[in-house]
Structures are given as C-alpha cells and as structure tokens.
Design a protein around this motif. Structure first.
Motif, PDB file in Angstrom:
ATOM      1  N   THR A 106       0.853  -1.186   0.000  1.00  0.00           N
ATOM      2  CA  THR A 106       0.000   0.000   0.000  1.00  0.00           C
ATOM      3  C   THR A 106       0.889   1.235   0.000  1.00  0.00           C
ATOM      4  OG1 THR A 106      -1.783  -1.086   1.230  1.00  0.00           O
ATOM      5  CG2 THR A 106      -1.760   1.311   1.244  1.00  0.00           C
ATOM      6  N   ILE A 107       0.631   2.170  -0.909  1.00  0.00           N
ATOM      7  CA  ILE A 107       1.361   3.442  -0.925  1.00  0.00           C
ATOM      8  C   ILE A 107       0.353   4.580  -0.987  1.00  0.00           C
ATOM      9  CG2 ILE A 107       3.042   4.899  -2.108  1.00  0.00           C
ATOM     10  CD1 ILE A 107       4.385   2.464  -3.189  1.00  0.00           C
ATOM     11  N   ASP A 108       0.467   5.517  -0.055  1.00  0.00           N
ATOM     12  CA  ASP A 108      -0.345   6.733  -0.023  1.00  0.00           C
ATOM     13  C   ASP A 108       0.635   7.888   0.103  1.00  0.00           C
ATOM     14  OD1 ASP A 108      -2.192   8.722   0.275  1.00  0.00           O
ATOM     15  OD2 ASP A 108      -3.164   7.883   2.051  1.00  0.00           O
ATOM     16  N   ALA A 109       1.110   8.397  -1.037  1.00  0.00           N
ATOM     17  CA  ALA A 109       2.250   9.301  -1.006  1.00  0.00           C
ATOM     18  C   ALA A 109       2.380  10.064  -2.314  1.00  0.00           C
ATOM     19  CB  ALA A 109       3.536   8.505  -0.753  1.00  0.00           C
ATOM     20  N   SER A 110       3.284  11.041  -2.307  1.00  0.00           N
ATOM     21  CA  SER A 110       3.624  11.758  -3.528  1.00  0.00           C
ATOM     22  C   SER A 110       4.601  10.933  -4.348  1.00  0.00           C
ATOM     23  CB  SER A 110       4.258  13.111  -3.184  1.00  0.00           C
ATOM     24  OG  SER A 110       5.474  12.928  -2.475  1.00  0.00           O
ATOM     25  N   ASP A 111       4.666  11.211  -5.639  1.00  0.00           N
ATOM     26  CA  ASP A 111       5.672  10.624  -6.529  1.00  0.00           C
ATOM     27  C   ASP A 111       5.706   9.101  -6.425  1.00  0.00           C
ATOM     28  OD1 ASP A 111       7.697  10.727  -8.460  1.00  0.00           O
ATOM     29  OD2 ASP A 111       9.259  10.657  -6.923  1.00  0.00           O
ATOM     30  N   LEU A 112       4.524   8.473  -6.408  1.00  0.00           N
ATOM     31  CA  LEU A 112       4.492   7.015  -6.282  1.00  0.00           C
ATOM     32  C   LEU A 112       4.462   6.357  -7.649  1.00  0.00           C
ATOM     33  CD1 LEU A 112       1.452   5.686  -6.976  1.00  0.00           C
ATOM     34  CD2 LEU A 112       0.883   6.848  -4.849  1.00  0.00           C
ATOM     35  N   ASN A 113       4.980   5.160  -7.710  1.00  0.00           N
ATOM     36  CA  ASN A 113       4.697   4.243  -8.820  1.00  0.00           C
ATOM     37  C   ASN A 113       5.017   2.826  -8.378  1.00  0.00           C
ATOM     38  OD1 ASN A 113       7.398   3.519  -9.283  1.00  0.00           O
ATOM     39  ND2 ASN A 113       7.658   4.962 -10.959  1.00  0.00           N
ATOM     40  N   TYR A 114       4.501   1.866  -9.107  1.00  0.00           N
ATOM     41  CA  TYR A 114       4.814   0.481  -8.789  1.00  0.00           C
ATOM     42  C   TYR A 114       4.585  -0.386 -10.004  1.00  0.00           C
ATOM     43  CZ  TYR A 114       0.357  -2.146  -8.549  1.00  0.00           C
ATOM     44  OH  TYR A 114      -0.790  -2.823  -8.858  1.00  0.00           O
ATOM     45  N   THR A 115       5.253  -1.525 -10.010  1.00  0.00           N
ATOM     46  CA  THR A 115       4.965  -2.586 -10.964  1.00  0.00           C
ATOM     47  C   THR A 115       4.770  -3.871 -10.162  1.00  0.00           C
ATOM     48  OG1 THR A 115       7.298  -3.160 -11.292  1.00  0.00           O
ATOM     49  CG2 THR A 115       6.333  -1.527 -12.797  1.00  0.00           C
ATOM     50  N   ARG A 116       3.973  -4.769 -10.703  1.00  0.00           N
ATOM     51  CA  ARG A 116       3.713  -6.038 -10.033  1.00  0.00           C
ATOM     52  C   ARG A 116       3.738  -7.158 -11.062  1.00  0.00           C
ATOM     53  NH1 ARG A 116       0.347  -8.571 -11.914  1.00  0.00           N
ATOM     54  NH2 ARG A 116      -1.646  -7.675 -11.311  1.00  0.00           N
ATOM     55  N   ARG A 117       4.429  -8.270 -10.725  1.00  0.00           N
ATOM     56  CA  ARG A 117       4.474  -9.428 -11.602  1.00  0.00           C
ATOM     57  C   ARG A 117       4.078 -10.661 -10.805  1.00  0.00           C
ATOM     58  NH1 ARG A 117       8.966  -6.549 -13.435  1.00  0.00           N
ATOM     59  NH2 ARG A 117      10.437  -7.706 -12.119  1.00  0.00           N
ATOM     60  N   ILE A 118       3.182 -11.448 -11.366  1.00  0.00           N
ATOM     61  CA  ILE A 118       2.744 -12.701 -10.769  1.00  0.00           C
ATOM     62  C   ILE A 118       3.012 -13.824 -11.753  1.00  0.00           C
ATOM     63  CG2 ILE A 118       0.729 -14.047 -10.022  1.00  0.00           C
ATOM     64  CD1 ILE A 118      -0.509 -11.471  -8.990  1.00  0.00           C
ATOM     65  N   SER A 119       3.543 -14.934 -11.248  1.00  0.00           N
ATOM     66  CA  SER A 119       3.754 -16.115 -12.080  1.00  0.00           C
ATOM     67  C   SER A 119       3.337 -17.331 -11.273  1.00  0.00           C
ATOM     68  CB  SER A 119       5.223 -16.239 -12.488  1.00  0.00           C
ATOM     69  OG  SER A 119       5.452 -17.429 -13.226  1.00  0.00           O
ATOM     70  N   GLY A 120       2.515 -18.196 -11.872  1.00  0.00           N
ATOM     71  CA  GLY A 120       2.046 -19.380 -11.171  1.00  0.00           C
ATOM     72  C   GLY A 120       2.099 -20.607 -12.054  1.00  0.00           C
ATOM     73  N   GLY A 121       2.253 -21.762 -11.416  1.00  0.00           N
ATOM     74  CA  GLY A 121       2.336 -23.017 -12.149  1.00  0.00           C
ATOM     75  C   GLY A 121       3.595 -23.753 -11.762  1.00  0.00           C
TER      76      GLY A 121
END
Length: 319
Positions: A106-121
């Motif tokens: 969780t980010i509640d801030a200025s100048d935020l960004n994120y990337t998310r990668r999920i891999s299953g199997g």
C-alpha cells in the motif's frame, strides 16, 4: 486490506479447482477523481492466485495470460495527470501444492509508482517493485514459516524497493534518502515472525530546519528482510553531518531476548539517541562532548533461527 487478515481469508477459501483455466486480460484504467476496486483470479491446475486492488488517482495497466500449465500477470501504476492525490493497495494470495504465500503493498504518497508481476504453475512468485516520495508505505508478506510487516513514514525523503514471495521464500529490500535542504523525518518499522519466534525493529530520524552553514545534512537508509531456512531483518541509517541538527535511533525487541538499542545505551562512544548539531558535530557519551566525523551509521539486525535469535548492532550486510 492486507495480509493481517490472512487467517480469515484462508479459512474461507474453497478447495482449489483442478481444471485448467485459460485467462487472457488486458486492462487499462485511468482514475483521477474516483475510487476503483478490482478483484483478479489467476489459476491453473497446480496454482491459484487471488488479488485485491484499490486505486485512487492513478493510471493503471494490467496484462495477464496463460501458456500450457503456467499463468502470468503484469501491472503498473503511476499518478494520473489531473489527480489531486494518489493511492493504491495491492494484495495477492497464492495457493500452491506446497503451501500458501502472499504479499501486499500500500502506498499513499507523492511521486508514487509500482509494478507487479505474478507467475504461477511450475514456479510461483509475486513481485512488487515500487517508488514513493513523502507519505506512507505499508508492506507485508507471508510464507508457511514466516510473516513480515513493514511500515515506512516519509517526510521530505524518498524510497525505492522490492517486495517478493517466491516458491515459499520471501524478501523485502529498499533504500531511502534525503538530500533536500529542508526539515525532514522518517519512521521505519519491521516486524518479523518466524516459526514460534518474532522480533521488531523501530527506526526514527528527525531533523530540524536549516539554521547554520552551507552544506546540508544528508542521510540514507536501508531496510531489508528475508526468509529461507532462517529469517533475517534489519535497518541501517547513514548520516552525513551538515547545517542542521538531527536525532536518530533504532530500537529492537524479540520474543526471547532483552530490548536492544542503537547507538547502544551501555557500550560504545555515542550518546543515545544519536545527536548531530547544526555545526556538524556528533555527541559522545559524557558531559557535553561533541566531535567532528565525516559520517556515522547506526545499525540493527536480527536473525531468527529455528533454535534461537541473534542480534547485531555493529555490522550490516548491506552497504
């Protein structure tokens, strides 16, 4: 929303479906004035991930697909052009044949960004990479052996990091800094649980407004945790004295050891908390003794083993 609610969520989950789910999604959302909540599920016969996302004032993209017995998903978020404020929460729970794991950010801030990668199997992982300016960053992860919660409160500083679980292992790693010639502060807390043991680390740094000299006080810090056959967590703060005063300290507690402090209250040269004045001097123990130093680092690190706890106030593996 977060992994603190894990027991109730796992209890309410149904047995994993054994059939093959074919999934291909491309989603683009731009939110500048409204709140949006999303629920995603990715699954094959050997793995399943459930994801909850909350977005406010961000541009968000998500792509997902499946290839044979493996699924994957990638997303990214950054502040929307006309947004007055930006916030997001992303929590993912993964069930595999070998056990459950999950991660939340969780980010509640200025100048935020994120990337998310999920891999299953064949290989099961959840990875967040993120950046934050002034504001709040909350993180947690769990595996069958460990659970970590991390809280970072930023004022006139920034932080970048990674948070991941992968094949029932986990880590969190990040670096922050302040190079602004202005008052600033940070609070960084890590709570780690491993099997039947736990430790907590609380770091605080406060600086005063500019009141002398031309060279600004600067500081950088690193927070980290990991879990494999043991659990490691730590914070170090490096300060370079300058034209304003500052105080900094790190406190630690654990389930089977007495409380620890950095700088050490009993041993060592430096006063607790660490004190730097506006002339760039650092206070020693004793009667108002101050010395010049190019920089000073305070450290606390815990290692939770199956049979005990180790703590280090001197050395950090992160430089």
């Amino acid at each position: 929303m977060g992994l603190r609610d894990l027991p109730a969520i796992i209890e309410g989950q149904k047995t994993m479906r054994m059939g093959l789910i074919v999934l291909s999604i491309i989603l683009l959302a731009s939110i500048s004035s409204a709140d949006v909540s999303l629920q995603n599920t990715y699954a094959t016969s050997g793995s399943e991930t459930k994801e909850s996302i909350y977005l406010q004032g961000v541009d968000y993209t998500n792509t997902a697909g499946i290839y044979q017995t493996t699924y994957f998903a990638s997303s990214a978020a950054s502040p929307a052009e006309n947004a007055k404020s930006s916030r997001f929460e992303d929590t993912a729970y993964m069930r595999t044949p070998n056990g459950d794991q999950g991660a939340g950010l969780t980010i509640d801030a200025s100048d935020l960004n994120y990337t998310r990668r999920i891999s299953g199997g064949q290989s099961n992982s959840i990875l967040f990479s993120y950046r934050s300016g002034s504001g709040t960053v909350l993180m947690d992860y769990f595996t069958p052996k460990s659970a970590m919660q991390e809280e970072i409160y930023l004022n006139n500083n920034s932080y970048i990091g990674d948070l991941a679980v992968f094949d029932l292992k986990a880590y969190s790693m990040g670096d922050g800094e302040c190079s602004l010639d202005a008052q600033s502060s940070l609070k960084h807390n890590i709570t780690m649980r491993f099997l039947d043991k736990f430790n907590q680390i609380n770091a605080v740094l406060n600086t005063e407004p500019i009141n002398g000299g031309e060279v600004p006080l600067k500081y950088t810090w690193t927070g980290y945790s990991s879990q494999r056959d043991y659990a490691l967590s730590g914070i170090n703060i490096k300060l370079t004295p300058g034209n304003r005063s500052a105080t900094a300290w790190i406190d630690g507690t654990s389930s089977i050891m007495e409380a620890k402090f950095s700088p050490d209250k009993d041993m060592g040269l430096y006063a607790y908390p660490l004190q730097i004045n506006e002339q760039g001097k650092i206070r020693l123990k004793g009667d108002d003794i101050w010395v010049y130093e190019a920089n000073r680092t305070i450290v606390m690190q815990y290692r939770l083993n199956a049979t005990g706890v180790e703590v280090d106030l001197e050395n950090s593996p992160i430089e």
